[in-house]
Enzyme design. Sequence first.
Site: not given
Length: 464
Positions: A79, A81, A154
């Site tokens: 996917d 984003d 992160d």
Amino acid sequence: MQSVSSKPFLCRTPQSCKEVLQIQSKTYSPSALDNQLRTSMTPRKFSIEVVQKLTAAGYLAYWAGGCVRDLLRGKEPNDFDVATNATPQQVRQVFGDRKTLAVGESFGVIIVLGPQSAGQVEVATFRSEGEYSDGRRPDSVEFCTPEQDALRRDFTINGMFYEPLTSTIHDFVGGKQDLEKRIVRAIANPHDRMREDKLRMLRAVRFASVLDFNLDHTTAEAVRLMSQQITVVSAERISQELRKMLSDVHRARAVELAQQLELLPVILPEVIEHTFANKVLWTNTLETLKRLDVATFEIGMACLLRDVPVLNARRLKHIPESGTQRAVCRRLKLSNEETEEICWLVEHRNVFITLEHLPLCELKKLVVQPYFKSLEHLERTVAEVEGSSLSPFQYVEKFLESTPLEVIAPPDLLTGKDLIQAGYNPGPQFKEWLEKVRDAQLNEAIHSKEEAMLMVQEFRKLTS
């Protein structure tokens, strides 16, 4: 520790980026996409359309996170984003309320709905985050610049942005360098990153294992020091990470790394007690996980729980006591389907030892079970690791090759309805009679309904 520069690394359409990313730098026209691609829109093309519309409206819009990492590795993302400086309300104005879902508007996230073939794209406003008082989610968010947004993510390899319309990489955290060096490194202070969201400790293990990268030493130490705090993370989120790790070919490294970082004793103490405590069992388990190659999460989990005590909950009306493989699945809140398969595989872990001596009826009933192929794959791998005989597996393969399905699983000769029509009163004995008739049929001792009825008549005489 790596210092984080506020100056981005920019890659403006060099030949290497074109080859790796395989993205043309032309501007995509909405009308052209509508006319030419709408019926066969791919996720990639739809995400480019989303970026194009936001850009045309005067906003910044980049691909963000894992899709950039995967593209730079030459892998097609699952996917795409999008990150933007448009607020959630402005995103909805660009695409319209009917084609957007405000599922995470308070955190700056809007879902843009595409054609059925393209799925949907998550559009997130660049944001910085406040304190994580629960160690899972921020107490507040503020919209900000791309640079600030990158710093709250992160790991460096997940902190890059990419402009598909100009083929430009924006790297504010050194992600490209770490990607080239095959390192998983927390952005800025790893203790802060793990403290914000404790699940990142498991994500560090997953990225290092699935990507086959090294885990940065400072990041690893932060995980080890905070490992006991993984308990604040929900069972569902932990299970999601385990699914991704145990269904990957590098599952053995993931499990070993989780043990080294002291996460495994917290999330799966039963494995530490019954497997890790025995050096031979632990070594064999890791080698089996490694040799399983392509396997499902259920097979990987059954391998990991193979030495944990079995308790057949189907015979109980209450949840099993703690310490069993079924209790582990319940604690992790796995689905009923996952739990049943994992437990069935563990419960039948020793069946191949006596398989060549099973009655024909038992052999036939075993091989038609929906999880038998998974069991065979797991147990054959275990046998190869342990150096055990492979004759049971050769025996069952020969049986399946030489025996037609209609012989292995023929239609029942007799049913409860047949017994009622023959004048028998329904009762608990029906089940016992029908099971004995079925066994005789599978043993090829009887072949007709008449023979089956004669058996029932004999059963009745014995019980009258």
